[in-house]
Design a protein around this motif. Structure first.
Motif, PDB file in Angstrom:
ATOM      1  N   ASP A 164      -3.211 -41.905 -16.329  1.00 27.83           N
ATOM      2  CA  ASP A 164      -3.692 -40.786 -15.544  1.00 27.83           C
ATOM      3  C   ASP A 164      -3.833 -39.546 -16.406  1.00 27.83           C
ATOM      4  OD1 ASP A 164      -3.545 -42.466 -13.495  1.00 27.83           O
ATOM      5  OD2 ASP A 164      -2.111 -41.350 -12.294  1.00 27.83           O
ATOM      6  N   GLY A 165      -5.008 -38.955 -16.305  1.00 25.53           N
ATOM      7  CA  GLY A 165      -5.255 -37.706 -17.009  1.00 25.53           C
ATOM      8  C   GLY A 165      -5.612 -37.881 -18.464  1.00 25.53           C
TER       9      GLY A 165
ATOM     10  N   ASP B 186     -12.148 -43.094 -18.919  1.00 22.73           N
ATOM     11  CA  ASP B 186     -11.303 -42.054 -19.513  1.00 22.73           C
ATOM     12  C   ASP B 186     -11.243 -42.186 -21.031  1.00 22.73           C
ATOM     13  OD1 ASP B 186     -10.720 -40.779 -17.184  1.00 22.73           O
ATOM     14  OD2 ASP B 186      -8.624 -41.393 -17.079  1.00 22.73           O
TER      15      ASP B 186
ATOM     16  N   ASP C  80     -10.880 -35.596  -8.138  1.00 26.46           N
ATOM     17  CA  ASP C  80     -10.235 -35.869  -9.413  1.00 26.46           C
ATOM     18  C   ASP C  80      -8.761 -36.222  -9.235  1.00 26.46           C
ATOM     19  OD1 ASP C  80     -12.697 -35.234 -10.456  1.00 26.46           O
ATOM     20  OD2 ASP C  80     -12.121 -33.229 -11.123  1.00 26.46           O
ATOM     21  N   ASP C  81      -8.191 -35.895  -8.071  1.00 26.54           N
ATOM     22  CA  ASP C  81      -6.807 -36.273  -7.795  1.00 26.54           C
ATOM     23  C   ASP C  81      -6.631 -37.787  -7.721  1.00 26.54           C
ATOM     24  OD1 ASP C  81      -6.215 -33.591  -7.673  1.00 26.54           O
ATOM     25  OD2 ASP C  81      -6.130 -33.501  -5.486  1.00 26.54           O
TER      26      ASP C  81
ATOM     27  N   HIS D 264      -7.590 -39.821  -9.937  1.00 22.65           N
ATOM     28  CA  HIS D 264      -7.343 -40.270 -11.312  1.00 22.65           C
ATOM     29  C   HIS D 264      -8.152 -41.532 -11.638  1.00 22.65           C
ATOM     30  CE1 HIS D 264      -4.389 -37.138 -11.740  1.00 22.65           C
ATOM     31  NE2 HIS D 264      -3.721 -37.586 -10.684  1.00 22.65           N
TER      32      HIS D 264
END
Length: 433
Positions: free
Chosen positions: A36-37, A74, A145-146, A148
């Motif tokens: 995540d992120g 990502d 975007d929460d 992920h």
């Protein structure tokens, strides 16, 4: 950074290319939460349009919300992932993914990618009146975007309203398809009351509670957002064709599936995460113990959204799920639009400031002041009118209006943009004495 192809070609999966490989995604991604992120550097050879085109194609290749695809995006960026799949050389598995399970999934992606014509996909979607939204666009709802790794690769949107701004002040209202007369009445009444206060209703376009909520919001003159589990060229359920036409005319129809995609049980369940993520809170009006509406409530809880439920007769199986949410899951009991606003207002204060909390207009940059000057105090005006009056393009005007709304200067009412009555007055100019 270019993607490295696997050292050996994976064996293509057996059976239909519409297999629900997303259903086993969580099992294949052992350490997804660690991803995540994580932001990979996209290849410098690709520009913004390549990213959007790649994401459009990926909606036709990977099952919605697949965290394995999310990890690849990502790590490498959409353009490079699509290039590798289109060339028949799937990228290597991201860290934490079991190789055997990934190779089967990647082979299915490559097989589907070989059948995708990017130009036809975009052209035929445009003919249907659909537009594409991708992360980073001015109209992209950043609250998604929460999600992920489960964030949509892109969204297909059809309708007159800007999705991001429609969801700035919004509430999800969901419930049973086979709703009772009581449930339909409560859903419509809640939606009407919320719309009267310039709140958008977000739901799934299904029969029962969803349809009642959409109709209640539209009846009060507010936009409505329907998140569908199929391509926007299909009408499902068929009986809601006129309702969908009304939503498109005054709100937005949204899907993460390309044109031609048929609905499936998995698609309905995975769609619910978008409904939950778009809004600061979700209201469950009627739901049995195994209702899909409880799935939406679970997503909302996991995303730290407010979960609310409407009580019903203790003898009604349709209210058993609502009662369980209140009893076991900490859902707030609500019975009116005022109750709902009290709950979502506390977590939406940055979007709907309390009286006197807006910044001083003199602190705005010149372009924002020009936009603010074109927004009326009474009635309302459209984004296009503001853009024309200020000499801005539509995206710039939308961006400025969104910032002004977040700062408490303007709000979107039933008739369009208008200034807030509770914002502070401009300081008088110095008298010179």
């Amino acid at each position: 950074m270019r993607l490295r192809a696997d050292s050996a070609d994976p064996t293509p999966g057996q059976g239909s290319t519409a297999s629900t490989d997303g259903g086993g995604a969580d099992g294949a991604l052992d350490d997804a939460d660690d991803q995540d992120g994580a932001a990979g550097d996209p290849p410098s050879a690709f520009d913004r349009s390549d990213d959007a085109l790649a994401r459009a194609c990926l909606t036709a290749v990977a099952n919605a919300g697949d965290p394995v695809m999310g990890a690849l995006l990502d790590e490498h960026g959409a353009a490079a992932v699509w290039e590798a799949l289109a060339a028949g050389r799937p990228p290597s598995a991201p860290p934490g993914v079991r190789t055997a399970a990934y190779e089967q999934r990647a082979a299915r992606w490559a097989e589907r990618a070989a059948r995708v014509d990017p130009d036809s996909l975009l052209a035929e979607s445009a003919e249907l009146g659909c537009r594409l939204l991708v992360p980073g666009d001015p109209g992209w709802p950043t609250q998604l975007d929460d999600l992920h790794l489960h964030r949509p690769y892109a969204l297909w949107v059809r309708g007159a309203h800007d999705l991001r701004h429609a969801c700035l002040r919004s509430v999800a209202v969901v419930g049973a398809r086979a709703a009772s007369a009581y449930g339909r009445h409560v859903a419509a009444d809640l939606a009407w009351g919320l719309a009267q206060r310039s709140w958008t209703v977000v739901s799934g376009g299904a029969y029962g509670i969803d349809s009642a909520a959409h109709r209640g919001g539209l009846a009060a003159g507010a936009p409505s957002v329907a998140v569908l589990a199929c391509g926007l060229d299909l009408v499902y359920p068929r009986g809601n064709e006129n309702l969908f036409a009304d939503i498109a005319a005054r709100g937005a129809l949204v899907s993460e599936h390309p044109r031609g995609a048929v609905p499936s049980r998995h698609g309905f369940l995975i769609r619910n995460r978008i409904i939950a993520a778009l809004t600061p809170g979700a209201v469950v009006v009627e739901a049995g113990l195994r209702s899909g509406a409880l799935n939406t409530a679970r997503h909302a809880h996991e995303l730290n959204r407010t979960v609310m439920a409407v009580p019903g007769p203790v003898t009604s199986a349709l209210s058993a799920g609502c009662h369980r949410l209140i009893r076991d899951s900490g859902a707030t009991c609500v019975t009116s639009a005022d109750d709902v606003m009290e709950q979502v207002g506390r977590i939406g204060t940055d979007l709907a400031p309390a009286p006197g909390s807006a910044l001083d207009p003199d602190t705005l940059d010149p372009e924002s002041r020009r936009v603010l000057a074109e927004v009326p105090r009474r009635g309302g005006t459209g984004t296009a009118a503001v853009a024309a009056a200020c000499g801005l393009d539509l995206d710039s005007a939308l961006s400025r209006l969104g910032l002004l709304a977040a700062a408490g200067f303007v709000e979107r009412g039933p008739s369009g943009w208008r200034t807030r009555d509770d914002r502070p007055a401009r300081r008088p100019a110095p008298s010179g004495r």
